[in-house]
Design a protein around this motif. Structure first.
Motif, mmCIF file in Angstrom:
data_model
loop_
_atom_site.group_PDB
_atom_site.id
_atom_site.type_symbol
_atom_site.label_atom_id
_atom_site.label_comp_id
_atom_site.label_asym_id
_atom_site.label_seq_id
_atom_site.Cartn_x
_atom_site.Cartn_y
_atom_site.Cartn_z
ATOM 1 N N PHE A 1 5.361 12.753 3.808
ATOM 2 C CA PHE A 1 4.442 13.423 2.942
ATOM 3 C C PHE A 1 3.061 12.307 3.197
ATOM 4 C CE2 PHE A 1 8.633 13.349 0.641
ATOM 5 C CZ PHE A 1 8.790 14.698 0.605
ATOM 6 N N ILE A 2 3.215 11.286 3.546
ATOM 7 C CA ILE A 2 2.314 10.287 4.119
ATOM 8 C C ILE A 2 2.199 10.367 5.419
ATOM 9 C CG2 ILE A 2 1.458 8.022 3.945
ATOM 10 C CD1 ILE A 2 3.185 7.834 1.302
ATOM 11 N N TYR A 3 1.017 10.542 5.951
ATOM 12 C CA TYR A 3 0.613 10.662 7.384
ATOM 13 C C TYR A 3 0.329 9.163 8.105
ATOM 14 C CZ TYR A 3 -1.613 12.058 11.901
ATOM 15 O OH TYR A 3 -1.958 12.300 13.139
ATOM 16 N N VAL A 4 0.795 8.984 8.979
ATOM 17 C CA VAL A 4 0.301 7.303 9.441
ATOM 18 C C VAL A 4 -0.333 7.809 11.118
ATOM 19 C CG1 VAL A 4 1.353 5.492 10.863
ATOM 20 C CG2 VAL A 4 2.235 6.402 8.362
ATOM 21 N N ASP A 5 -1.691 7.165 11.174
ATOM 22 C CA ASP A 5 -2.293 7.458 12.275
ATOM 23 C C ASP A 5 -1.783 6.649 13.255
ATOM 24 O OD1 ASP A 5 -4.398 8.152 13.824
ATOM 25 O OD2 ASP A 5 -5.810 6.527 13.169
ATOM 26 N N SER B 1 1.134 16.385 -2.633
ATOM 27 C CA SER B 1 0.886 16.748 -4.124
ATOM 28 C C SER B 1 2.057 17.721 -4.527
ATOM 29 C CB SER B 1 -0.446 17.181 -4.239
ATOM 30 O OG SER B 1 -0.655 18.308 -3.230
ATOM 31 N N TRP B 2 2.677 18.526 -3.517
ATOM 32 C CA TRP B 2 3.633 19.392 -3.694
ATOM 33 C C TRP B 2 4.991 18.744 -4.190
ATOM 34 C CZ3 TRP B 2 8.277 19.633 -1.244
ATOM 35 C CH2 TRP B 2 9.239 20.771 -1.685
ATOM 36 N N TYR B 3 5.405 17.637 -3.666
ATOM 37 C CA TYR B 3 6.369 16.846 -3.932
ATOM 38 C C TYR B 3 6.398 16.195 -5.323
ATOM 39 C CZ TYR B 3 10.834 14.402 -3.197
ATOM 40 O OH TYR B 3 12.455 13.689 -3.103
ATOM 41 N N LYS B 4 5.177 15.670 -5.486
ATOM 42 C CA LYS B 4 4.910 14.894 -6.624
ATOM 43 C C LYS B 4 5.337 16.021 -8.034
ATOM 44 C CE LYS B 4 0.663 13.211 -8.765
ATOM 45 N NZ LYS B 4 0.677 12.406 -9.988
ATOM 46 N N LYS B 5 4.619 17.135 -7.766
ATOM 47 C CA LYS B 5 4.985 18.244 -8.800
ATOM 48 C C LYS B 5 6.551 18.487 -8.944
ATOM 49 C CE LYS B 5 4.424 22.305 -7.287
ATOM 50 N NZ LYS B 5 4.015 23.715 -6.670
ATOM 51 N N GLU C 1 1.028 -1.097 0.081
ATOM 52 C CA GLU C 1 0.250 -0.068 0.001
ATOM 53 C C GLU C 1 0.936 1.241 -0.072
ATOM 54 O OE1 GLU C 1 -2.722 1.815 3.448
ATOM 55 O OE2 GLU C 1 -2.508 -0.138 3.652
ATOM 56 N N ASP C 2 1.970 1.000 0.855
ATOM 57 C CA ASP C 2 2.762 2.468 0.948
ATOM 58 C C ASP C 2 3.656 2.635 -0.499
ATOM 59 O OD1 ASP C 2 2.248 3.072 3.435
ATOM 60 O OD2 ASP C 2 3.549 1.751 4.482
ATOM 61 N N ILE C 3 4.227 1.588 -1.255
ATOM 62 C CA ILE C 3 4.800 1.893 -2.156
ATOM 63 C C ILE C 3 3.976 2.422 -3.392
ATOM 64 C CG2 ILE C 3 6.187 0.511 -3.972
ATOM 65 C CD1 ILE C 3 7.402 -1.223 -1.711
ATOM 66 N N LYS C 4 2.725 1.893 -3.381
ATOM 67 C CA LYS C 4 2.000 2.323 -4.351
ATOM 68 C C LYS C 4 1.682 3.776 -4.254
ATOM 69 C CE LYS C 4 -2.516 1.190 -6.200
ATOM 70 N NZ LYS C 4 -4.272 1.152 -5.833
ATOM 71 N N LEU C 5 1.521 4.187 -2.948
ATOM 72 C CA LEU C 5 1.550 5.880 -2.632
ATOM 73 C C LEU C 5 2.781 6.572 -3.231
ATOM 74 C CD1 LEU C 5 -0.337 5.981 0.825
ATOM 75 C CD2 LEU C 5 -1.368 6.902 -1.454
ATOM 76 N N LEU C 6 4.055 6.017 -2.930
ATOM 77 C CA LEU C 6 5.302 6.421 -3.253
ATOM 78 C C LEU C 6 5.323 6.623 -4.872
ATOM 79 C CD1 LEU C 6 7.840 4.673 -1.015
ATOM 80 C CD2 LEU C 6 6.494 6.888 -0.241
ATOM 81 N N ALA C 7 4.922 5.646 -5.357
ATOM 82 C CA ALA C 7 4.875 5.334 -6.716
ATOM 83 C C ALA C 7 3.893 6.465 -7.329
ATOM 84 C CB ALA C 7 4.457 4.014 -7.441
ATOM 85 N N GLU C 8 2.759 6.741 -6.699
ATOM 86 C CA GLU C 8 2.014 7.985 -7.251
ATOM 87 C C GLU C 8 2.803 9.197 -7.151
ATOM 88 O OE1 GLU C 8 -1.792 7.823 -5.119
ATOM 89 O OE2 GLU C 8 -2.332 9.890 -5.606
ATOM 90 N N MET C 9 3.564 9.463 -6.135
ATOM 91 C CA MET C 9 4.425 10.904 -5.993
ATOM 92 C C MET C 9 5.478 10.570 -7.163
ATOM 93 S SD MET C 9 5.088 11.859 -2.217
ATOM 94 C CE MET C 9 4.863 10.608 -1.466
ATOM 95 N N GLY C 10 5.721 9.525 -7.681
ATOM 96 C CA GLY C 10 6.560 9.634 -8.678
ATOM 97 C C GLY C 10 8.161 9.406 -8.132
ATOM 98 N N PHE C 11 8.197 8.749 -7.209
ATOM 99 C CA PHE C 11 9.489 8.254 -6.649
ATOM 100 C C PHE C 11 10.502 7.755 -7.512
ATOM 101 C CE2 PHE C 11 9.897 8.557 -1.779
ATOM 102 C CZ PHE C 11 9.136 9.730 -1.675
ATOM 103 N N ARG C 12 11.632 7.778 -7.699
ATOM 104 C CA ARG C 12 12.497 7.229 -8.645
ATOM 105 C C ARG C 12 13.306 6.341 -7.713
ATOM 106 N NH1 ARG C 12 14.452 12.394 -12.089
ATOM 107 N NH2 ARG C 12 12.239 13.015 -12.821
#
Ligand code: P53
Length: 476
Positions: A441-445, A463-467, A71-82
């Motif tokens: 960039f991702i909050y953990v409750d 979204s800022w870092y994605k940009k 789940e986390d890596i999916k979010l990192l990928a969404e931000m465009g992590f290289r």
């Protein structure tokens, strides 16, 4: 107009013991991080004698990346992590550290984790030892004081270098080995080496002995690693906290040069393959004798690193004759507040220009590629009534640092591999064990006492870092 290189590695950084949790899952052994309680700003974390009833150990569950990495890596990928910098928990591979055979279930976990990253084109950047050696090696061998630990570490390292040779290209041996120069502060020696230097009759000598073993181990791993895969890039990692002279008084200037020796020393050995000239007179003055084997000199020379990984959070200023002790978190011996910069709630001084300065210092000194593998702003985040998290302070911090980083590359010609801000997913603070000191960039409750659903939420900075990544650092 010059820009950052197209293949610049934008990403983020985490470490096994601060994010994974699953401390006793999949055959994992107890690590030194598993016996650290939670502290707070100004309240030290306790080091308990094993895992004891009645204590709360924040790293046991951490952010449950162990269970939620997909789940986390999916979010990192969404931000465009290289890339993603993380570490391997030694205790998943060799639970006690001195076994003959590795734990296959632990090896599988990282196969799956790295495989998941590669599925999205995210390059894993892996630290072999990030504050989590097996507790068994501490209790039964005395940690890195014991030269035998070199062999255990090399065995563990070569096991994973071989296993992941086609999945991982960028490695680092030890995280922030130079924290230990502050040998009076127990957390550093314990987390880097499983040793409390103050328990030794000659604490400073003990620190140098321990680090010598680590430098030899690191060099052996670099050398053997290149045989396993000649394309490996194996780096060191140093906490880069530049120490400014408080004023242009020549005494302050010279004092800062001396103080910086403390910061550079181990990096100098990693990069150049021998101890720098300033160490011998210091050891003589302080009556320090470090045991070295005849082969060590050759090992150090043959195992120099390919790049320098650095963490950068802050600068400090030092004044000749100032009496402050400092603990390496919010100051060093002789450090005084810098009137030109502000500090975070945890006393870490915020100084973006200091990053450009740091990159210049290190590149001028070493002339090999640099990699910013940690940078960031630890802060308390608030969830608004509408569920959003507006972490503008974090955006402001990172933006200012990226601007200075770009100047270092574009105007000063520094060869920089990438930038991985720390704690891209909220995780347990290293120095305090708190959850509320957040970087993500991702909050953990989850809160400081361990309550929470562990649910993930995107902060405004997501979204800022994605940009930023999308525009290769042009759109800040
Ligand atoms: P927390 C001091 C100066 C720079 C980096 O720290 C440092 C330290 C403390 O040794 O450590 C790195 O979580 C460390 C990470 C850590 C990060 O700083 O206390 O490599 O493990 O989480 C941030 O805010």
């Amino acid at each position: 107009m010059r820009t950052l290189p197209d293949n610049f590695l934008w990403g983020g950084a985490i470490a096994a013991h601060q994010i994974e949790g699953g401390w006793d899952k999949g055959g994992k052994g107890v690590s030194i991080a598993d016996v650290l309680t939670a502290g707070a700003h100004g309240v030290d974390r306790k080091i308990t004698d094993g895992v004891l009833e009645g204590y709360y150990y924040p790293n046991h569950e951490a952010s449950d990346f162990y269970g939620k990495y997909k789940e986390d890596i999916k979010l990192l990928a969404e931000m465009g992590f290289r890339c993603l910098r993380t570490s391997i928990a030694w205790t998943r591979i060799f639970p006690k550290g001195d076994e003959e055979e590795p734990n296959e279930e632990g090896l599988m976990f990282y196969d799956n984790l790295f495989g998941e990253l590669l599925k999205y084109g995210i390059e894993p950047v892996v630290t072999l030892s990030h504050f989590e050696m097996p507790y068994h090696l501490v209790k039964n061998y005395g940690g890195w004081k014991n030269r035998k630990v070199i062999d255990f570490f090399v065995k563990y390292s070569l096991t994973v270098l071989k296993r992941y040779k086609d999945k991982v290209k960028y490695w680092m041996t030890f995280n922030e080995i130079n924290n230990q120069k502050n040998y009076k502060y127990p957390l550093f020696g314990y987390t880097c080496s499983g040793v409390i230097f103050n328990d030794d009759p000659h604490p400073e000598q003990c620190m140098y002995q321990v680090v010598h073993h680590e430098l030899v181990a690191s060099a052996l791993v670099v050398k053997e690693g290149h045989r396993i895969n000649p394309d490996f890039k194996i780096g060191c990692m140093m906490a880069c906290v530049p120490l400014y002279p408080y004023s242009c008084n020549p005494e302050d200037m010279m004092y800062s040069v001396e103080a910086m020796h403390d910061r550079y020393l181990f990096g100098d050995v990693h990069v150049r393959g021998y101890y720098p000239s300033y160490v011998w007179p210091e050891w003589e003055r302080k009556n320090i004798h470090v045991k070295m084997e005849p082969q060590d000199e050759r090992i150090l020379r043959e195992g120099t690193v390919d790049y320098v990984g650095l963490s950068y959070y802050m600068t400090n200023a030092v004044k000749a004759g100032a009496v402050s002790e400092g603990n390496g978190l919010d100051g060093f011996p002789g450090s005084v507040p810098n009137p030109y910069v502000k500090a975070s709630e945890w006393g870490w001084q915020i100084d973006p220009v200091g990053l450009r300065y740091a990159l210049n210092l290190l590149y001028e000194r070493y002339q090999i590629p640099l990699f910013i593998v940690e940078n960031g702003f630890g802060a308390v985040d608030k969830i608004e009534a509408d569920g959003s998290i507006r972490d503008d302070y974090r955006i402001e911090y990172l933006k200012a640092h990226i601007e200075e980083m770009k100047k270092a590359v574009i105007q000063d010609g520094v060869d920089l591999i990438g930038y991985t801000p720390w704690g891209c997913i909220d995780c347990v603070s290293f120095t305090t064990g708190e959850m509320k000191k957040r970087y993500g960039f991702i909050y953990v409750d989850k809160d400081n006492e361990g309550n929470g659903t562990l649910e993930r939420k995107k902060k405004k900075s997501f979204s800022w870092y994605k940009k930023v990544i999308e525009s290769n650092g042009e759109d800040l």
